[in-house]
Design a protein around this motif. Structure first.
Motif, mmCIF file in Angstrom:
data_model
loop_
_atom_site.group_PDB
_atom_site.id
_atom_site.type_symbol
_atom_site.label_atom_id
_atom_site.label_comp_id
_atom_site.label_asym_id
_atom_site.label_seq_id
_atom_site.Cartn_x
_atom_site.Cartn_y
_atom_site.Cartn_z
ATOM 1 N N LEU A 451 11.780 -10.537 18.955
ATOM 2 C CA LEU A 451 13.259 -10.848 18.921
ATOM 3 C C LEU A 451 13.319 -9.188 18.018
ATOM 4 N N TYR A 452 14.363 -8.785 18.226
ATOM 5 C CA TYR A 452 14.715 -7.778 17.226
ATOM 6 C C TYR A 452 15.711 -8.315 15.952
ATOM 7 N N ALA A 453 16.172 -8.096 15.269
ATOM 8 C CA ALA A 453 17.266 -7.463 14.020
ATOM 9 C C ALA A 453 18.169 -7.838 14.911
ATOM 10 N N ALA A 454 18.990 -7.286 15.647
ATOM 11 C CA ALA A 454 20.078 -7.736 15.744
ATOM 12 C C ALA A 454 20.784 -8.785 16.985
ATOM 13 N N ASN A 455 18.949 -9.796 17.103
ATOM 14 C CA ASN A 455 19.570 -10.903 17.721
ATOM 15 C C ASN A 455 19.361 -12.211 16.600
ATOM 16 N N VAL A 456 19.668 -11.557 15.092
ATOM 17 C CA VAL A 456 18.999 -12.712 14.420
ATOM 18 C C VAL A 456 20.341 -12.122 13.510
ATOM 19 N N MET A 457 20.514 -11.873 13.234
ATOM 20 C CA MET A 457 21.053 -10.843 11.761
ATOM 21 C C MET A 457 22.770 -12.223 11.801
ATOM 22 N N GLN A 458 22.531 -11.895 10.500
ATOM 23 C CA GLN A 458 24.673 -12.362 10.380
ATOM 24 C C GLN A 458 25.310 -11.410 10.701
ATOM 25 N N GLU A 552 23.668 0.534 11.534
ATOM 26 C CA GLU A 552 22.915 2.067 12.278
ATOM 27 C C GLU A 552 23.402 2.858 11.792
ATOM 28 N N GLY A 553 22.159 3.919 11.889
ATOM 29 C CA GLY A 553 22.509 5.057 10.985
ATOM 30 C C GLY A 553 22.807 4.595 9.564
ATOM 31 N N ARG A 554 23.569 4.981 8.511
ATOM 32 C CA ARG A 554 24.187 4.450 7.430
ATOM 33 C C ARG A 554 25.061 3.199 7.713
ATOM 34 N N ARG A 555 25.698 2.680 8.796
ATOM 35 C CA ARG A 555 26.682 1.799 8.397
ATOM 36 C C ARG A 555 25.827 0.885 8.973
ATOM 37 N N LEU A 556 26.994 -0.342 8.076
ATOM 38 C CA LEU A 556 26.128 -1.528 7.888
ATOM 39 C C LEU A 556 26.974 -2.566 9.187
ATOM 40 N N VAL A 557 25.788 -3.102 9.821
ATOM 41 C CA VAL A 557 25.946 -4.318 10.375
ATOM 42 C C VAL A 557 25.300 -5.400 10.788
ATOM 43 N N GLY A 558 25.539 -5.586 9.745
ATOM 44 C CA GLY A 558 24.628 -7.027 9.250
ATOM 45 C C GLY A 558 23.655 -6.797 8.843
ATOM 46 N N ILE A 559 22.780 -8.250 8.212
ATOM 47 C CA ILE A 559 22.079 -8.494 7.087
ATOM 48 C C ILE A 559 21.544 -9.982 7.915
ATOM 49 N N THR A 561 18.539 -12.843 5.862
ATOM 50 C CA THR A 561 18.043 -13.796 5.056
ATOM 51 C C THR A 561 16.716 -14.099 5.132
ATOM 52 N N ARG A 562 15.667 -14.526 4.399
ATOM 53 C CA ARG A 562 14.344 -15.273 4.505
ATOM 54 C C ARG A 562 14.877 -16.232 5.247
ATOM 55 N N SER A 563 15.637 -17.420 5.074
ATOM 56 C CA SER A 563 15.968 -18.160 6.176
ATOM 57 C C SER A 563 16.233 -18.576 7.252
ATOM 58 N N ASP A 564 17.197 -17.313 7.296
ATOM 59 C CA ASP A 564 17.194 -16.832 9.359
ATOM 60 C C ASP A 564 15.929 -17.051 9.870
ATOM 61 N N ILE A 565 15.042 -16.333 9.153
ATOM 62 C CA ILE A 565 13.125 -15.916 9.473
ATOM 63 C C ILE A 565 13.158 -17.107 9.558
ATOM 64 N N ILE A 566 12.820 -17.804 8.692
ATOM 65 C CA ILE A 566 12.634 -19.322 8.540
ATOM 66 C C ILE A 566 12.973 -19.920 9.781
ATOM 67 N N ARG A 567 14.419 -20.005 10.346
ATOM 68 C CA ARG A 567 14.643 -20.704 11.411
ATOM 69 C C ARG A 567 14.014 -20.558 13.235
ATOM 70 N N VAL A 568 14.154 -19.423 13.041
ATOM 71 C CA VAL A 568 13.381 -18.869 14.154
ATOM 72 C C VAL A 568 11.747 -19.019 14.374
ATOM 73 N N GLU A 569 11.102 -19.179 13.634
ATOM 74 C CA GLU A 569 10.187 -19.056 13.037
ATOM 75 C C GLU A 569 10.080 -21.584 14.323
ATOM 76 N N SER A 570 10.870 -22.139 12.895
ATOM 77 C CA SER A 570 11.279 -22.896 12.915
ATOM 78 C C SER A 570 11.517 -23.358 14.925
ATOM 79 N N THR A 577 15.122 -21.953 22.083
ATOM 80 C CA THR A 577 15.153 -20.987 21.889
ATOM 81 C C THR A 577 16.179 -20.210 21.395
ATOM 82 N N THR A 578 16.664 -20.700 20.664
ATOM 83 C CA THR A 578 18.289 -20.189 20.227
ATOM 84 C C THR A 578 17.617 -18.989 19.357
ATOM 85 N N GLN A 579 18.756 -17.768 19.221
ATOM 86 C CA GLN A 579 18.939 -16.311 18.675
ATOM 87 C C GLN A 579 19.871 -16.634 17.870
ATOM 88 N N GLY A 580 19.763 -16.131 16.873
ATOM 89 C CA GLY A 580 21.272 -15.882 15.576
ATOM 90 C C GLY A 580 21.430 -17.576 15.385
#
Length: 903
Positions: A451-458, A552-559, A561-570, A577-580
């Motif tokens: 999984l990549y940051a783009a799959n999980v980020m807000q 992406e470069g210097r442009r902000l596209v998302g964020i 958090t730790r709770s996002d990682i915990i949710r994916v591990e859960s 199989t949910t992402q995001g």
């Protein structure tokens, strides 16, 4: 303006930023690559010296003590001690170790540490020095990778960089073994990692060259190929002979690989000796054969040099090829630690020398030594399936440009022929025997690396401008539950502000009209959209952060958090199989209802028209036996950016599939409810249906093989097994049985066939009947109390459609159990005899492996179906420990049915 002292917190913050810049993985990787190359080179030198000392002692002593006594004795005792050390100390060190490293680089959780490196070093010295016809170059790959992994855990590197450091260690190990740094890098890229990113190449090149230099300085020439006095040649008229050499190398190399796999399977299923005795037997055989051959055969390195000098006759080369061919297969199949690189070079040189002699007798143009060197590369390529590495490795150890074209011709032809005869890498086949399946397109990975940051980020991020005042920033925090905000100017990320920044600013009297840019944290730690979640988690932990901007470069596209990682591990632990963001609830777009007359409900999710008739027929027999109502479900997936309740879908094909269920239900006189749901996620829709419709049992299909790490049966089935509170039945149909049944049904044989109405000349109630009627011989393993075995309670329904069913109950016990308790087995047989009108046989089997015992029983008795039953936790536990169902499904061609009792 008066000088304002910088508080301690800000001084510490600047030091942290400086240390973060210094400790960037790219900078650390250079230092670590140098260290890995140095240590791997030293380990390669120790391995060479150890093997050389023990081998020299063995050869020298054989001139004093009769060879037919000494060589078999040393092989037997050395093999026994080697196998004992491997079995008791580090089972991971059996074999060459390259498949182990390949799986670890692909994300499989396998041990690579200092214990493995030391054990591999010592056991390889014992095995190769005792006379087993294996090489030391392959083990150096595992030794280097293990040392690199150990170093990676000692230093603050992320999981992604640690994986690349392991690749560096593998490259350095191979470079130290052959004194061929370029070949070390190419082998890692071509066969192990399949990664050509700049960082991987850079660090691998550094480690390889340092490892090769250390080996060259301290250990001398690795292969002892002193060819300066022997010239090579190449002429255009020789090309047909080089093509012939490539064809022979490809055919014999593929046969060589098949022989090793067959030998391993023979040892596992037929010989069934413990590892120490297998290796001892291989050492004894090698000692006996080598003792009967001329003295040149007692030293593998000397034999290779003898063949390359051109002094050997064609008869000697033929004897060398045949002897080494079979002895290497025997040695490798025993599980002894040792590689296939050096034996492949010996075999290639012998084969090339034979072709060179034929060419010299016919044309009289080329030199046999050229063919011997080209044969080395060709046979090496046919075994390893790494043509570029094969060319480079021989070129590096000879430094002869005249060899490049013959090497390329032979290696490419050998590769093409070997792939045609037996497609796939030998290392992948060896992993498959251990239950690990990798593919080049999608290798196995760890739980967070696929999984990549783009799959999980807000993606919806609240940001602040750097021109806001302190009071405005305080108001923004008071209105939001966030503990921090990215600071963005002109769409570019310029900083981040947290509650601790506000506290520090307040302590410094930065209040009122002070601007945010004066107290925010500039140049924050960020991640990119293509960074894996393991990398994200590493940065969160290493820098003690609660959130990370995604750029992406210097442009902000998302964020994130730790709770996002915990949710994916859960989600991974629970099988989801949910992402995001979590999917929206599914939406029912079509349904039919029948009278609610049953004692319960059986749910059948339908997706594959190829297996649906047989699955529906089996569901109908169970429903009639238990007086259940049938509930058939079809799920239509829509993109996550579309709402299931608002997305227009076409249900024509899905309704045709449900019509098959209606015909079968009418034939069996079973109440049937149907529905079509539109959903984001299949397992979530199934679980919603189970809850809403109060399902008592769910029947699902199963493919039988899973190659994804962290998955047992698959994304959908894993989720249902873990979370559904009802009884679960999984069915993996026999392919031959399905094809036979589909012929009888008049349905298409293709798995990807379109859903279509049944042919008019076939009665609808016959759908799937031929498949179920083909299930005559049933094998049911029994463990524990028969009263709790859900599989036994379902057997009467399973065999209802069989014409003349036969049921065999078996109990598998370990060899350590002298007198197994057969009471439960007999009780289970009596229980079944009262409920079925067919033959029931009970038997007890002694075996170390449950899966191997079941596979042998099913094969010997020509069983049509195996029924495995367990509680939810018991089933998952046995799968995690050994994946018994998948091993049985892979080893048997019959139908496999798994039954998990209700919670």
């Amino acid at each position: 303006m008066p000088h304002i002292p910088i508080p301690k917190q800000f001084r510490e913050s600047s030091k942290v930023i400086e240390s973060q810049l210094f400790l960037q993985p790219k900078r650390l990787a250079i230092f670590e690559a140098c260290l890995i190359g140095l240590i791997s080179g030293l380990a390669g030198v120790l391995l060479k010296l150890g093997v050389g000392w023990l081998g020299s002692w063995r050869v020298a002593t054989s001139t004093v003590i009769p060879a037919f006594i000494l060589l078999p004795s040393v092989g037997l005792l050395g093999g026994l001690l080697t196998g004992f050390l491997v079995e008791r100390w580090a089972p991971e060190t059996s074999g060459s170790g390259i498949p182990h490293v390949k799986a670890a680089l692909a994300g499989v959780n396998l041990s690579l540490n200092l214990r493995v490196a030391v054990a591999k070093l010592l056991t390889t010295i014992l095995a190769v020095g005792s006379g087993l016809t294996l090489g030391r170059q392959g083990p150096t790959v595992q030794i280097g990778a293990s040392l690199a992994s150990w170093i990676g855990h000692l230093m603050p590197t992320s999981p992604d960089y640690r994986r690349q450091l392991i690749a560096c260690g593998a490259a350095a190990g191979l470079a130290a073994g052959f004194n061929a740094p370029i070949a070390g890098v190419l082998f890692v890229v071509e066969e192990l990692l399949h990664d050509v990113s700049g960082l991987t190449l850079g660090t691998a090149i550094i480690a390889s060259f340092i490892g090769a230099v250390v080996s060259q300085l301290l250990g001398g020439d690795s292969l002892n190929l002193n060819l300066r006095e022997y010239q090579t040649s190449f002429a255009a008229q020789e090309i047909p002979f080089y093509i012939l050499l490539g064809v022979l190398a490809g055919l014999l190399g593929a046969l060589f690989s098949k022989g090793i796999i067959a030998g391993l399977q023979f040892n596992r299923k037929t010989l069934k000796l413990a590892l120490p005795w297998r290796v001892a037997l291989a050492g004894l055989i090698c000692g006996l054969v080598i003792a009967a051959l001329p003295e040149n055969f007692r030293n593998n390195t000397g034999l290779r040099e003898f063949l390359l000098t051109g002094e050997a006759t064609g008869k000697t080369s033929l004897i060398a090829f045949v002897a080494h061919f079979f002895l290497t297969i025997i040695s490798a199949a025993s599980g002894a630690p040792g590689g296939l690189f050096a034996p492949s070079l010996v075999l290639g040189s012998a084969l090339g020398h034979i072709v060179g002699i034929l060419q010299a007798d016919w044309l009289g143009v080329g030199l046999p030594v050229t063919y011997a060197l080209a044969g080395m590369g060709a046979f090496f390529c046919a075994v390893s399936r790494a043509p570029i590495t094969a060319v480079v490795i021989v070129f590096e150890i000879t430094a002869d440009f005249k060899l490049v074209l013959p090497l390329m011709i032979c290696s490419v032809v050998a590769y093409l022929v070997a792939e045609k005869v037996d497609s796939g890498s030998l290392y992948d086949r060896l992993l498959e025997l251990k239950g690990i399946q990798l593919t080049k397109d999608k290798p196995a990975v760890d739980a967070l690396s696929d999984l990549y940051a783009a799959n999980v980020m807000q993606r919806q991020v609240e940001t602040l401008s750097s021109l806001l005042t302190f009071d405005e920033v305080m108001q923004a925090f008071s209105r939001s539950h966030h503990r921090g905000f990215p600071v963005v100017d002109g769409g570019k990320l310029v900083g981040i502000v947290s509650q601790s920044d506000l506290k520090n600013a307040k302590d410094r009297n930065f209040t009122g009209q002070f601007l945010l840019k004066e107290f925010m944290t500039p140049q924050p730690i960020t991640v990119k959209t293509n960074d894996t979640l393991s990398e994200v988690l590493y940065r969160l932990n290493n820098y003690n952060l609660s959130r990370l901007p995604v750029t992406e470069g210097r442009r902000l596209v998302g964020i994130i958090t730790r709770s996002d990682i915990i949710r994916v591990e859960s989600d991974r632990l629970s099988g989801e199989t949910t992402q995001g963001p979590h999917p929206e609830p599914s939406y029912v777009v079509y349904q039919t209802r029948a009278p609610q007359l049953g004692n319960g409900r059986l749910l059948v999710p339908l997706s594959n028209p190829y297996t649906a008739p047989a699955l529906l027929r089996l569901a109908a027999t169970i429903a009639r036996d238990r007086n259940y109502e049938l509930e058939c479900l079809q799920i239509m997936l829509v993109p996550r950016n579309s709402s299931p309740s608002e997305t227009a879908v076409r249900t024509t094909k899905s309704r045709r599939l449900l019509q098959q269920a209606e015909r079968i239900a009418r034939h069996w006189n079973v109440p049937l409810h149907t529905q079509i749901r539109v959903a984001h996620d299949v397992p979530s829709a199934i679980l919603e249906t189970i809850g809403e419709r109060h399902i008592d049992l769910i029947l699902m299909g199963w493919q039988g093989e899973i190659s994804t790490t962290g998955r047992i049966f698959g994304d959908v089935v894993d989720t249902v097994i873990r979370q559904a509170e009802c009884e679960v039945i999984l069915v993996k149909w026999s392919e031959k049985l399905l094809q036979k049944g589909q012929k009888g049904d008049g349905h298409p044989k293709s798995k990807t066939a379109e859903i279509s109405a049944p042919h008019s000349n076939i009665e609808s109630e016959e759908l799937g009947l031929h498949t179920l009627m083909g299930l005559q011989r049933w094998l049911v393993p029994i463990r524990g109390s028969y009263k709790q075995a859900a599989a036994l309670r379902l057997l009467p329904a399973f065999v209802a459609a069989s014409e003349v069913p036969e049921i065999k109950l078996c109990q598998v016990h370990q060899p350590s159990v002298a007198a197994p308790d057969r009471h439960e087995l007999k009780q289970a047989a009596e229980f079944l005899k009262r409920r079925v009108s067919c033959e029931v046989v009970a038997t007890s089997v002694c075996a170390k492996s449950v899966s191997d015992a079941l596979i042998d029983l099913a094969h010997n008795d020509q069983c049509d179906a195996i029924v495995l039953g367990a509680s939810r936790e018991g089933l998952l536990k046995q799968v995690i420990q050994g994946n018994i169902p998948e091993a049985v499904a892979r080893g048997c061609e019959c139908t496999i049915i798994l039954v998990r009792s209700a919670t």
